[in-house]
Enzyme design. Structure first.
Site, short mmCIF file in Angstrom:
data_model
loop_
_atom_site.label_atom_id
_atom_site.label_comp_id
_atom_site.label_asym_id
_atom_site.label_seq_id
_atom_site.Cartn_x
_atom_site.Cartn_y
_atom_site.Cartn_z
N ASN A 12 21.60 -25.32 39.46
CA ASN A 12 20.91 -24.91 40.68
C ASN A 12 20.03 -26.01 41.24
O ASN A 12 19.59 -26.89 40.52
CB ASN A 12 19.96 -23.71 40.40
CG ASN A 12 20.69 -22.49 39.91
OD1 ASN A 12 21.83 -22.24 40.29
ND2 ASN A 12 20.04 -21.72 39.05
N ASN A 44 19.65 -27.34 32.86
CA ASN A 44 18.41 -27.68 32.14
C ASN A 44 18.70 -27.80 30.64
O ASN A 44 18.17 -28.70 29.95
CB ASN A 44 17.34 -26.60 32.33
CG ASN A 44 16.85 -26.49 33.76
OD1 ASN A 44 17.09 -27.38 34.58
ND2 ASN A 44 16.19 -25.39 34.09
N GLU A 140 23.96 -16.72 33.69
CA GLU A 140 23.71 -16.93 35.12
C GLU A 140 24.98 -17.35 35.87
O GLU A 140 24.91 -17.73 37.03
CB GLU A 140 22.61 -17.98 35.30
CG GLU A 140 21.53 -17.56 36.26
CD GLU A 140 20.34 -18.50 36.26
OE1 GLU A 140 19.22 -17.99 36.35
OE2 GLU A 140 20.52 -19.73 36.17
N ASN A 184 13.72 -14.18 25.14
CA ASN A 184 12.26 -14.17 25.27
C ASN A 184 11.81 -12.70 25.26
O ASN A 184 12.64 -11.80 25.06
CB ASN A 184 11.81 -14.94 26.53
CG ASN A 184 12.25 -14.26 27.82
OD1 ASN A 184 12.63 -13.09 27.85
ND2 ASN A 184 12.21 -14.99 28.92
N LEU A 221 8.18 -15.74 21.73
CA LEU A 221 6.96 -15.13 22.26
C LEU A 221 6.12 -16.16 23.02
O LEU A 221 4.90 -16.21 22.88
CB LEU A 221 6.13 -14.53 21.12
CG LEU A 221 6.64 -13.24 20.51
CD1 LEU A 221 7.50 -13.53 19.31
CD2 LEU A 221 5.48 -12.37 20.07
N GLY A 222 6.77 -17.00 23.80
CA GLY A 222 6.07 -17.98 24.64
C GLY A 222 5.12 -18.85 23.84
O GLY A 222 5.48 -19.40 22.81
N LYS A 224 2.83 -18.17 21.87
CA LYS A 224 2.45 -17.73 20.51
C LYS A 224 3.38 -18.31 19.45
O LYS A 224 2.94 -18.66 18.36
CB LYS A 224 2.53 -16.21 20.42
CG LYS A 224 1.44 -15.49 21.18
CD LYS A 224 1.54 -13.98 20.97
CE LYS A 224 0.58 -13.24 21.86
NZ LYS A 224 0.96 -11.87 22.13
N ASP A 252 14.72 -23.17 28.51
CA ASP A 252 15.96 -23.97 28.52
C ASP A 252 15.79 -25.22 27.66
O ASP A 252 16.72 -25.61 26.94
CB ASP A 252 16.30 -24.38 29.95
CG ASP A 252 16.44 -23.18 30.86
OD1 ASP A 252 16.88 -22.12 30.36
OD2 ASP A 252 16.11 -23.29 32.05
N GLY A 287 7.05 -30.85 36.43
CA GLY A 287 8.41 -31.33 36.69
C GLY A 287 9.41 -30.49 35.95
O GLY A 287 9.06 -29.72 35.05
O1 RIB Z 1 15.07 -21.23 33.42
C1 RIB Z 1 14.66 -21.87 34.60
C2 RIB Z 1 15.80 -21.93 35.57
O2 RIB Z 1 16.17 -20.62 35.93
C3 RIB Z 1 15.48 -22.61 36.87
O3 RIB Z 1 15.73 -23.99 36.82
C4 RIB Z 1 16.31 -21.85 37.89
O4 RIB Z 1 17.25 -22.63 38.55
C5 RIB Z 1 16.93 -20.69 37.11
O5 RIB Z 1 18.23 -20.94 36.73
#
Ligand code: RIB
Length: 307
Positions: A12, A44, A140, A184, A221-222, A224, A252, A287
């Site tokens: 994306n 990513n 996705e 998550n 858990l982010g 944590k 990612d 970033g």
């Molecule tokens: O996990 C983050 C990603 O989710 C973003 O880069 C966005 O494009 C979505 O795919």
């Protein structure tokens, strides 16, 4: 061609607005900055595994448009093989809009666009010319592409890592082909109905996911940490302590790092320690893919130089 990891997933263009706090419904607010960044969970994750030193092939779909060209060029520049990415005229490149507030938290909306045009045939063509040890996949792209890739990977003896993200796109049929899932807290709740807030609830959820037939589970858990469940044994791996400034793509980065580490070890807890350092460094800088650390940075964090 031989690779360590093949990533099948979304590519994306992200439009990321950094603001002090989320606006109220109906408000118009100024923000600190707006950046157009390469994103997509698949891209990513591929960038993460490649940054950390592994040979990575990407399979996906972009539109025949300038965003698609930029996304492909970006992946090439990171050393990711993109010969399995199709350029379609059926839809434009997937685009996401992300709001990041001063705590680093993010909220996103996006279109699947070309990601949804990926067919079973495209997967078969891409897989025909490649060998890899691990398939890393999320949810996705089109449902048919996800199921086809996971099925084919299992037939080829690959270890299949499923990042069941985003929570709104979970396809339960995919679980039968997964060797490892890493949800998550939102995704864990969507799969198990359990609200995960701590180690105890994460263990309950991991056991419920194990009962679905998935042998290895990491409940994230982010900030944590993560609950690693392997061979009936649970280990809690704490996150490293950082000031979070941008969490976009943190999961990612973590998934790419897990795949990377599992090329070198079978110990999932060890892989999770490595991945939490990589993801922790990522959230401490702004970033997207460029904030993902290199292998050296992760290793230096693990073994700080004394004196
Ligand atoms: O996990 C983050 C990603 O989710 C973003 O880069 C966005 O494009 C979505 O795919």
């Amino acid at each position: 061609m031989k690779f360590d990891i093949v990533v099948v997933g979304s590519i994306n263009m992200d439009v990321v607005a950094s603001c002090e706090k989320y606006p109220q419904y109906g408000d118009t607010e100024f923000c600190h900055s707006i950046r157009m960044l390469p994103g997509g969970k698949g891209a990513n994750q591929a960038a993460s595994a490649a940054h950390l030193g592994k040979r990575v092939a990407m399979v996906g779909s972009v539109g025949k448009d300038s965003a698609g060209n930029q996304m492909l060029e970006n992946l090439r520049s990171k050393g990711v093989d993109v010969s399995g990415v199709i350029e379609t005229d059926k839809a434009g490149t997937g685009t996401f809009i992300a709001l990041v507030d001063e705590s680093g938290e993010n909220t996103m909306v996006g279109t699947k666009g070309a990601n949804d045009a990926l067919t079973e045939q495209d997967i078969e063509t891409a897989f025909s010319g490649l060998e890899a040890k691990i398939l890393l996949i999320q949810m996705e792209t089109s449902k048919e592409s996800i199921l086809a890739a996971m099925k084919l990977a299992k037939q080829r003896g690959m270890f299949v890592i499923l990042d069941p993200a985003p929570a709104g796109g979970i396809t339960p049929e995919a679980f039968q082909y997964a060797d490892l899932v890493l949800p998550n807290s939102q995704e864990t709740e969507a799969i198990t109905g359990i609200q995960v807030t701590d180690e105890e609830s994460a263990l309950m959820a991991a056991e419920k996911i194990r009962a679905l037939g998935i042998p290895n589970v990491i409940v994230k858990l982010g900030g944590k940490g993560s609950l690693v469940y392997q061979g009936g044994k649970a280990t809690f791996v704490r996150s490293i302590e950082v000031k979070a400034v941008d969490t976009v793509g943190a999961g990612d980065c973590y998934a790419g790092a897990i795949a990377d580490a599992l090329i070198d070890t079978n110990d999932l807890a060890e892989a999770a320690r490595f991945a939490s350092i990589a993801a922790g460094i990522k959230v401490s800088r702004t970033g997207g893919q460029d904030a993902i650390p290199t292998l050296k940075e992760v290793q230096n964090y693990s073994r700080p130089v004394i004196g």
